[in-house]
Design an enzyme around this catalytic site. Sequence first.
Site, PDB file in Angstrom:
ATOM      1  N   LYS A  48       3.828  10.803  77.376  1.00  0.00           N
ATOM      2  CA  LYS A  48       2.765  11.417  78.161  1.00  0.00           C
ATOM      3  C   LYS A  48       2.351  10.495  79.319  1.00  0.00           C
ATOM      4  O   LYS A  48       2.749   9.320  79.345  1.00  0.00           O
ATOM      5  CB  LYS A  48       1.588  11.732  77.227  1.00  0.00           C
ATOM      6  CG  LYS A  48       1.963  12.716  76.107  1.00  0.00           C
ATOM      7  CD  LYS A  48       0.786  12.975  75.167  1.00  0.00           C
ATOM      8  CE  LYS A  48       1.171  13.915  74.037  1.00  0.00           C
ATOM      9  NZ  LYS A  48       0.045  14.166  73.102  1.00  0.00           N
ATOM     10  N   TYR A 106       2.155  23.950  75.014  1.00  0.00           N
ATOM     11  CA  TYR A 106       1.026  23.843  74.073  1.00  0.00           C
ATOM     12  C   TYR A 106       0.414  25.215  73.742  1.00  0.00           C
ATOM     13  O   TYR A 106      -0.761  25.287  73.371  1.00  0.00           O
ATOM     14  CB  TYR A 106      -0.033  22.902  74.640  1.00  0.00           C
ATOM     15  CG  TYR A 106       0.334  21.440  74.490  1.00  0.00           C
ATOM     16  CD1 TYR A 106       0.584  20.886  73.234  1.00  0.00           C
ATOM     17  CD2 TYR A 106       0.412  20.596  75.599  1.00  0.00           C
ATOM     18  CE1 TYR A 106       0.920  19.543  73.083  1.00  0.00           C
ATOM     19  CE2 TYR A 106       0.750  19.247  75.448  1.00  0.00           C
ATOM     20  CZ  TYR A 106       1.001  18.734  74.193  1.00  0.00           C
ATOM     21  OH  TYR A 106       1.320  17.400  74.037  1.00  0.00           O
ATOM     22  N   ARG A 164       8.817  12.174  63.940  1.00  0.00           N
ATOM     23  CA  ARG A 164       7.395  12.372  63.625  1.00  0.00           C
ATOM     24  C   ARG A 164       6.849  11.175  62.852  1.00  0.00           C
ATOM     25  O   ARG A 164       5.712  10.772  63.039  1.00  0.00           O
ATOM     26  CB  ARG A 164       7.198  13.658  62.814  1.00  0.00           C
ATOM     27  CG  ARG A 164       7.548  14.937  63.562  1.00  0.00           C
ATOM     28  CD  ARG A 164       6.497  15.381  64.537  1.00  0.00           C
ATOM     29  NE  ARG A 164       5.289  15.833  63.888  1.00  0.00           N
ATOM     30  CZ  ARG A 164       4.254  16.372  64.545  1.00  0.00           C
ATOM     31  NH1 ARG A 164       4.300  16.513  65.860  1.00  0.00           N
ATOM     32  NH2 ARG A 164       3.180  16.756  63.903  1.00  0.00           N
ATOM     33  N   THR A 174      -1.495  12.305  64.426  1.00  0.00           N
ATOM     34  CA  THR A 174      -2.012  12.743  65.730  1.00  0.00           C
ATOM     35  C   THR A 174      -3.131  11.855  66.250  1.00  0.00           C
ATOM     36  O   THR A 174      -3.170  11.511  67.429  1.00  0.00           O
ATOM     37  CB  THR A 174      -2.508  14.206  65.621  1.00  0.00           C
ATOM     38  OG1 THR A 174      -1.434  15.009  65.115  1.00  0.00           O
ATOM     39  CG2 THR A 174      -2.952  14.746  66.961  1.00  0.00           C
ATOM     40  N   ASN A 226      -2.732   9.800  73.210  1.00  0.00           N
ATOM     41  CA  ASN A 226      -1.917   9.303  72.092  1.00  0.00           C
ATOM     42  C   ASN A 226      -0.441   9.118  72.443  1.00  0.00           C
ATOM     43  O   ASN A 226       0.427   9.139  71.574  1.00  0.00           O
ATOM     44  CB  ASN A 226      -2.117  10.162  70.842  1.00  0.00           C
ATOM     45  CG  ASN A 226      -1.662  11.601  71.019  1.00  0.00           C
ATOM     46  OD1 ASN A 226      -1.149  11.953  72.079  1.00  0.00           O
ATOM     47  ND2 ASN A 226      -1.835  12.416  70.000  1.00  0.00           N
ATOM     48  N   HIS A 265       4.620  12.828  72.504  1.00  0.00           N
ATOM     49  CA  HIS A 265       4.776  14.099  71.787  1.00  0.00           C
ATOM     50  C   HIS A 265       6.147  14.127  71.104  1.00  0.00           C
ATOM     51  O   HIS A 265       7.124  13.665  71.671  1.00  0.00           O
ATOM     52  CB  HIS A 265       4.725  15.288  72.768  1.00  0.00           C
ATOM     53  CG  HIS A 265       5.224  16.559  72.158  1.00  0.00           C
ATOM     54  ND1 HIS A 265       4.410  17.378  71.395  1.00  0.00           N
ATOM     55  CD2 HIS A 265       6.465  17.128  72.146  1.00  0.00           C
ATOM     56  CE1 HIS A 265       5.134  18.402  70.951  1.00  0.00           C
ATOM     57  NE2 HIS A 265       6.383  18.274  71.392  1.00  0.00           N
ATOM     58  N   GLU A 313      11.272  23.834  72.664  1.00  0.00           N
ATOM     59  CA  GLU A 313      10.793  22.848  73.640  1.00  0.00           C
ATOM     60  C   GLU A 313      11.945  22.298  74.486  1.00  0.00           C
ATOM     61  O   GLU A 313      11.784  22.097  75.695  1.00  0.00           O
ATOM     62  CB  GLU A 313      10.047  21.725  72.907  1.00  0.00           C
ATOM     63  CG  GLU A 313       8.743  22.241  72.294  1.00  0.00           C
ATOM     64  CD  GLU A 313       8.090  21.276  71.306  1.00  0.00           C
ATOM     65  OE1 GLU A 313       8.634  20.169  71.085  1.00  0.00           O
ATOM     66  OE2 GLU A 313       7.029  21.626  70.759  1.00  0.00           O
TER      67      GLU A 313
HETATM   68  N1  UDP Z   1      -5.292  16.864  70.768  1.00  0.00           N
HETATM   69  C1  UDP Z   1      -6.516  16.487  71.281  1.00  0.00           C
HETATM   70  N2  UDP Z   1      -7.630  16.638  70.489  1.00  0.00           N
HETATM   71  C2  UDP Z   1      -7.559  17.123  69.233  1.00  0.00           C
HETATM   72  C3  UDP Z   1      -6.305  17.507  68.721  1.00  0.00           C
HETATM   73  C4  UDP Z   1      -5.186  17.369  69.514  1.00  0.00           C
HETATM   74  O1  UDP Z   1      -6.606  16.024  72.419  1.00  0.00           O
HETATM   75  O2  UDP Z   1      -8.604  17.219  68.560  1.00  0.00           O
HETATM   76  C5  UDP Z   1      -4.107  16.701  71.599  1.00  0.00           C
HETATM   77  C6  UDP Z   1      -3.312  15.451  71.248  1.00  0.00           C
HETATM   78  O3  UDP Z   1      -2.840  14.865  72.457  1.00  0.00           O
HETATM   79  C7  UDP Z   1      -2.155  15.998  70.426  1.00  0.00           C
HETATM   80  C8  UDP Z   1      -1.929  17.351  71.094  1.00  0.00           C
HETATM   81  O4  UDP Z   1      -3.237  17.806  71.419  1.00  0.00           O
HETATM   82  O5  UDP Z   1      -1.025  15.142  70.478  1.00  0.00           O
HETATM   83  C9  UDP Z   1      -1.247  18.381  70.262  1.00  0.00           C
HETATM   84  O6  UDP Z   1      -1.885  18.486  69.014  1.00  0.00           O
HETATM   85  P1  UDP Z   1      -1.047  18.612  67.661  1.00  0.00           P
HETATM   86  O7  UDP Z   1      -2.016  18.959  66.577  1.00  0.00           O
HETATM   87  O8  UDP Z   1       0.109  19.531  67.888  1.00  0.00           O
HETATM   88  O9  UDP Z   1      -0.575  17.100  67.399  1.00  0.00           O
HETATM   89  P2  UDP Z   1       0.813  16.334  67.522  1.00  0.00           P
HETATM   90  O10 UDP Z   1       1.899  17.296  67.076  1.00  0.00           O
HETATM   91  O11 UDP Z   1       0.964  15.893  68.945  1.00  0.00           O
HETATM   92  O12 UDP Z   1       0.666  15.150  66.595  1.00  0.00           O
END
Ligand code: UDP
Length: 154
Positions: A13, A53, A89, A95, A116, A119, A130
């Site tokens: 990111k 997203y 993962r 996350t 974070n 992705h 994707e």
């Molecule tokens: N995200 C956020 N706030 C939240 C939850 C998610 O900003 O409360 C963002 C974060 O950058 C995350 C992305 O949304 O990586 C996608 O969320 P997901 O639950 O799919 O998590 P990931 O698969 O990236 O771990």
Amino acid sequence: MSAQQERTFIALKPDAVQRNLVGEVIRRFEAKGFKLVGLKLVKPSVETAEEHYAEHKGKGFYKGLVDFITSGPVVAMVWQGKGVVASARKLIGATNPLTSEPGTIRGDLAVDVGRNVIHGSDSTDSAQREISLWFKEGEIADWTPVSNAWVYEN
Ligand code: UDP
């Protein structure tokens, strides 16, 4: 399809690019033994970010997330190898970086959930979706690493 042909979509990111973490994250995937088959630096369009997203549409963090992802360059990648979707993962971590285990990318390199760093696709179905959203067919390069026999038993 052989197990070694599994692919996942990984995006570094804009915070990873700004914080000079691109090499550090790629190093971890290379060192693990996975194969890089796609790589480009792109400033995603709002359409691409929204489609990527789509499952989060309507959630409180959705607009901020789309704004953030479209704010700067993203390093879009495709990595290949046995079990790469689930393994990536694990390498990435939970996350919320405050609860990601030390040793994971987010656990070692990030603090805030909205910053974070990375992705990674959450399933083989998401990975396919994707990869085709972010890459055209000619942008993926299959090749045979000389180290294959030292990474895989057979
Ligand atoms: N995200 C956020 N706030 C939240 C939850 C998610 O900003 O409360 C963002 C974060 O950058 C995350 C992305 O949304 O990586 C996608 O969320 P997901 O639950 O799919 O998590 P990931 O698969 O990236 O771990």
